[in-house]
Design an enzyme around this catalytic site. Sequence first.
Site, PDB file in Angstrom:
ATOM      1  N   ASP A 211       0.924  -1.281   0.278  1.00 57.26           N
ATOM      2  CA  ASP A 211      -0.094   0.088   0.117  1.00 57.26           C
ATOM      3  C   ASP A 211       0.775   1.621   0.221  1.00 57.26           C
ATOM      4  O   ASP A 211       2.237   1.274  -0.019  1.00 57.26           O
ATOM      5  CB  ASP A 211      -1.093  -0.301   1.179  1.00 57.26           C
ATOM      6  CG  ASP A 211      -0.035  -0.641   2.438  1.00 57.26           C
ATOM      7  OD1 ASP A 211       0.796  -0.267   2.574  1.00 57.26           O
ATOM      8  OD2 ASP A 211      -1.250  -0.865   3.321  1.00 57.26           O
TER       9      ASP A 211
ATOM     10  N   ASN B  32      -7.892  -3.553  14.466  1.00 56.52           N
ATOM     11  CA  ASN B  32      -8.844  -3.623  14.135  1.00 56.52           C
ATOM     12  C   ASN B  32      -9.317  -4.765  13.315  1.00 56.52           C
ATOM     13  O   ASN B  32     -10.216  -4.696  12.806  1.00 56.52           O
ATOM     14  CB  ASN B  32      -9.712  -2.474  13.417  1.00 56.52           C
ATOM     15  CG  ASN B  32      -9.089  -1.985  12.114  1.00 56.52           C
ATOM     16  OD1 ASN B  32      -8.246  -2.086  11.596  1.00 56.52           O
ATOM     17  ND2 ASN B  32      -9.141  -0.495  11.198  1.00 56.52           N
TER      18      ASN B  32
ATOM     19  N   HIS C  16      -7.117  -5.129  10.356  1.00 58.38           N
ATOM     20  CA  HIS C  16      -6.582  -4.849   8.485  1.00 58.38           C
ATOM     21  C   HIS C  16      -5.502  -5.411   8.290  1.00 58.38           C
ATOM     22  O   HIS C  16      -4.592  -5.736   8.936  1.00 58.38           O
ATOM     23  CB  HIS C  16      -6.768  -3.253   8.374  1.00 58.38           C
ATOM     24  CG  HIS C  16      -5.734  -2.598   9.135  1.00 58.38           C
ATOM     25  ND1 HIS C  16      -6.352  -1.646   9.997  1.00 58.38           N
ATOM     26  CD2 HIS C  16      -4.588  -2.469   9.008  1.00 58.38           C
ATOM     27  CE1 HIS C  16      -4.772  -0.727   9.884  1.00 58.38           C
ATOM     28  NE2 HIS C  16      -4.117  -1.363   9.553  1.00 58.38           N
TER      29      HIS C  16
ATOM     30  N   GLU D   2      -9.743  -2.007   5.866  1.00 56.54           N
ATOM     31  CA  GLU D   2     -10.439  -1.859   6.402  1.00 56.54           C
ATOM     32  C   GLU D   2     -11.624  -3.002   6.889  1.00 56.54           C
ATOM     33  O   GLU D   2     -11.840  -3.464   5.883  1.00 56.54           O
ATOM     34  CB  GLU D   2     -11.192  -0.142   6.185  1.00 56.54           C
ATOM     35  CG  GLU D   2      -9.938   0.469   6.712  1.00 56.54           C
ATOM     36  CD  GLU D   2      -9.032   0.958   8.354  1.00 56.54           C
ATOM     37  OE1 GLU D   2      -9.100   0.397   8.351  1.00 56.54           O
ATOM     38  OE2 GLU D   2      -8.331   1.543   7.756  1.00 56.54           O
TER      39      GLU D   2
END
EC number: 3.5.99.6
Length: 234
Positions: A62, A128, A130, A135
């Site tokens: 990313d 979380n 990810h 996400e």
Amino acid sequence: MKIIRVQDQLEGGKVAFSLLKESLAEGATTLGLATGSTPITFYQELVNSDLDCSALTSINLDEYVGLPVENDQSYDYFMRDQLFNAKPFKESFLPNGLADDLEAEVKRYDQVIAEHPIDFQILGIGRNGHIGFNEPGTSFAEKTHVVDLQASTIEANSRFFASIDDVPKQAISMGIASIMASKMIVLLAFGKEKAAAIKGMVSGPVTEALPASVLQQHDNVVVIIDEAAASELD
């Protein structure tokens, strides 16, 4: 899913590097690379080794949208600083977060991945759940895409910026389907703040609400965690 418990991040980096060497001996040529604090000890092992990377290809997960490559928080800068300046690869691909046409850039990056299947993918995991910047709620079928970063991710990454307002709100990320196409995946996690995500990933339901849970469906995943990150496992 194989779980290896280590004392600390330093040992975790050594174990991940030993797995890389095994993969290279078996013919791996394309590495999927991650950024952030988690893989730094892995990169240190690589840099301090006598490994020649000049025949290898790297593909990063990313990149932030809108950060110039000379900005020290861009992932392009991070990779040069942590690895590529010391160990040049034959080819190194990152998404272009400054592309005028982000959708065209997404298509270009999918083509890069299609032409260079990933043999060995390094991952971290977000609090979380990810992986990459995929996400919670991201489709498991998603390929490369533009991501609106969640508040929890922006907050977690704000420690690297002068102010939370400076954290980019979007990124381009390799998709979950792209990650799952990798032949081998090595996920690293250290610290108590990752424990809940690790528990969900290892033993929870496979759900898009916790993206990393999809790794239960991959047949060659190694998870390297310290005791703090493993603290909620049975």
